[in-house]
Design a protein around this motif. Structure first.
Motif, PDB file in Angstrom:
ATOM      1  N   ARG A   1     -23.304 -27.604  16.852  1.00 46.28           N
ATOM      2  CA  ARG A   1     -21.839 -27.574  16.913  1.00 46.28           C
ATOM      3  C   ARG A   1     -21.296 -26.151  16.747  1.00 46.28           C
ATOM      4  O   ARG A   1     -20.266 -25.810  17.319  1.00 46.28           O
TER       5      ARG A   1
ATOM      6  N   ASP B   1     -14.247 -26.115  11.987  1.00 43.51           N
ATOM      7  CA  ASP B   1     -14.328 -27.088  13.086  1.00 43.51           C
ATOM      8  C   ASP B   1     -15.587 -27.933  12.961  1.00 43.51           C
ATOM      9  O   ASP B   1     -15.554 -29.153  13.178  1.00 43.51           O
TER      10      ASP B   1
ATOM     11  N   GLU C   1     -15.124 -30.598  10.333  1.00 38.82           N
ATOM     12  CA  GLU C   1     -14.297 -31.701  10.832  1.00 38.82           C
ATOM     13  C   GLU C   1     -15.111 -32.637  11.719  1.00 38.82           C
ATOM     14  O   GLU C   1     -15.033 -33.862  11.589  1.00 38.82           O
ATOM     15  N   ARG C   2     -15.906 -32.069  12.594  1.00 39.77           N
ATOM     16  CA  ARG C   2     -16.760 -32.889  13.462  1.00 39.77           C
ATOM     17  C   ARG C   2     -17.798 -33.665  12.639  1.00 39.77           C
ATOM     18  O   ARG C   2     -18.113 -34.822  12.937  1.00 39.77           O
TER      19      ARG C   2
ATOM     20  N   ASP D   1     -16.268 -36.771  10.893  1.00 44.26           N
ATOM     21  CA  ASP D   1     -16.072 -37.868  11.848  1.00 44.26           C
ATOM     22  C   ASP D   1     -17.399 -38.529  12.195  1.00 44.26           C
ATOM     23  O   ASP D   1     -17.497 -39.761  12.260  1.00 44.26           O
ATOM     24  N   ALA D   2     -18.430 -37.713  12.415  1.00 46.63           N
ATOM     25  CA  ALA D   2     -19.737 -38.285  12.744  1.00 46.63           C
ATOM     26  C   ALA D   2     -20.256 -39.154  11.607  1.00 46.63           C
ATOM     27  O   ALA D   2     -20.803 -40.239  11.836  1.00 46.63           O
TER      28      ALA D   2
ATOM     29  N   GLU E   1     -22.238 -29.429  27.135  1.00 48.09           N
ATOM     30  CA  GLU E   1     -21.340 -30.386  26.481  1.00 48.09           C
ATOM     31  C   GLU E   1     -20.355 -30.969  27.485  1.00 48.09           C
ATOM     32  O   GLU E   1     -20.050 -32.167  27.448  1.00 48.09           O
TER      33      GLU E   1
ATOM     34  N   SER F   1     -21.239 -39.306  17.220  1.00 48.52           N
ATOM     35  CA  SER F   1     -20.497 -38.055  17.214  1.00 48.52           C
ATOM     36  C   SER F   1     -19.720 -37.825  18.505  1.00 48.52           C
ATOM     37  O   SER F   1     -18.959 -36.862  18.612  1.00 48.52           O
ATOM     38  N   LYS F   2     -19.898 -38.708  19.488  1.00 48.69           N
ATOM     39  CA  LYS F   2     -19.119 -38.639  20.732  1.00 48.69           C
ATOM     40  C   LYS F   2     -18.157 -39.805  20.847  1.00 48.69           C
ATOM     41  O   LYS F   2     -17.673 -40.123  21.936  1.00 48.69           O
TER      42      LYS F   2
END
Length: 418
Positions: free
Chosen positions: A286, A295, A298-299, A302-303, A334, A384-385
């Protein structure tokens, strides 16, 4: 299938956790231990000084209360101007201890004589002992305050990194954890303190306790913590010989500026869904998309949420000059992955239209989970997507003249076998 097994295991753990809650949790969090829907608002921080950058993210998630706290200080005062300190505290049965630690642990560290001299006279063994003594002194201070001020019967794990120009000093207590990524691999990680470990079990039993269901006296899931003074009342035992010990394990590692990439400190709400190598790979990948540790935090939160974490989540990512920067190749890959997922969502939707139960967001996730896709973020996987998949699903429904996913349907999606 692997995702479905993880879902079953996660559900079983939640049932056990609810059934065997500690007395503190029952007193503080009754009648509801979890929320009906997760709180996904995030506390985000970032900072930079010299060659050091950090990002921080914290999210309440499914828990009824937010009990995490943290400390992030890029520069220490006085003679320690070239040093930094980062820590994550994971409270249980209340937040008082965690927040007190966030406010005062560093102060106890700075009081040590070993940290009052010139930086060039740094003595690693003395610094390690200073960290150990700081934890013990803080716990003694809190025990007196908890009795005088009738604190809640709470405790907190802790993981801290004291960073000097030449060394990393890791101090951990409980099941929060820190790792160092060096040359894209895990160079070091702290070890969790669980009651079932032989050394921990021996201390607990010597103090007259038991380890039942991998918990201290069948109740507390960690064997070392700050606070938890109900477990520190054996009169004939010393401070570090109680059922629950406030003594951290402290390790020192020499810095390697050419290869040190980043540190991660996180509570068990993160480690519940990532192992060391998976988290290292996820953060590394990431960073190559944004180069921004905030960032990435944050990712990561969520994951963790969409991989099934039911706990509070806090993480700190500290980047060094050798950390990955933005890679055009990674960005292109990506974009290609996102385009592929959008195309697959449309294909799966049309396939599900031919089936009796019809299309659903859960059905889309379950079908995607059966695909072998090496392009998914390492460690994070399909979860994660989720945002990309949700948006693609919404566009397909709109193009078919159908309503957008309901709140109930969207909330169910994270647990759909991913």
């Amino acid at each position: 299938m692997a995702g479905f097994v993880r879902l079953l295991v996660s559900g079983a753990e939640r049932m056990v956790s609810r059934f065997f809650k500690t007395e503190q949790e029952e007193a503080v969090e009754a009648p509801s231990f979890f929320l009906e829907a997760p709180r996904t608002e995030k506390l985000l921080e970032q900072g930079a000084l010299g060659g050091l950058r950090y990002g921080l993210g914290s999210m309440q998630g499914w828990r009824a209360h937010m009990e995490d706290a943290h400390t992030a200080q890029l520069q220490l005062p006085g003679a320690l101007a070239g040093w930094a300190f980062f820590a994550v505290y994971d409270g249980h049965a209340g937040s008082t201890v965690a927040h007190f630690c966030a406010q005062h642990l560093l102060g106890h560290v700075l009081e040590a004589a070993a940290l009052s001299g010139p930086a060039e006279e740094e003595d690693p063994q003395a610094v390690k002992e200073a960290l150990r003594q700081a934890f013990l002194a803080l716990d003694t201070r809190m025990q007196a305050l908890s009795q005088a001020e009738a604190w809640e019967r709470a405790g907190s794990t802790a993981v801290a990194v004291l960073l000097s120009p030449r060394h990393f000093y890791f101090a951990n207590l409980g099941d929060s954890r820190a790792l160092l990524c060096r040359s894209a691999t895990v160079a070091f990680s702290t070890q969790d303190h669980k009651p079932s470990k032989p050394r921990e079990r021996e201390r607990i039993e010597d103090a007259g306790g038991t380890v039942t269901l991998q918990r201290v006296n069948g109740s507390l899931a960690v064997s070392r913590a700050l606070g938890d003074f109900d477990y520190k009342a054996v009169a004939w035992r010393g401070q570090t010989e109680q059922l629950v010990s406030p003594e951290p394990e402290v390790e020192q590692l020499a810095r390697c500026p050419a290869n040190d990439e980043f540190l991660v400190l996180a509570c068990d709400g993160v480690w519940d869904t990532f192992d060391n190598s998976g988290l290292c790979a996820f953060v590394h990948s990431r960073l190559s998309l944004s180069g921004d540790p905030q960032d990435v935090c944050e990712r990561l939160l969520d994951a963790c949420l969409y991989k099934g974490s039911r706990d509070n989540m806090t993480c700190i990512v500290v980047c060094f000059p050798a950390a990955p920067g933005v890679s055009q190749e990674a960005l292109q890959k990506e974009r290609e992955l996102d385009a592929y997922l959008e195309e697959r969502v449309a294909e799966i939707y049309d396939e599900l239209l031919q089936q009796e139960e019809g299309p659903s967001l859960i059905g889309v996730f379950q079908s995607l989970a059966t695909d072998v896709n090496p392009s998914l973020p390492p460690g994070g996987g399909l979860a994660s997507k989720r945002a990309v998949i949700m948006e693609a699903y919404g566009r397909v429904k709109q193009s078919r003249g159908e309503q957008q996913p309901s709140v109930r349907e969207a909330a169910a999606a994270p647990s759909a076998g991913v």
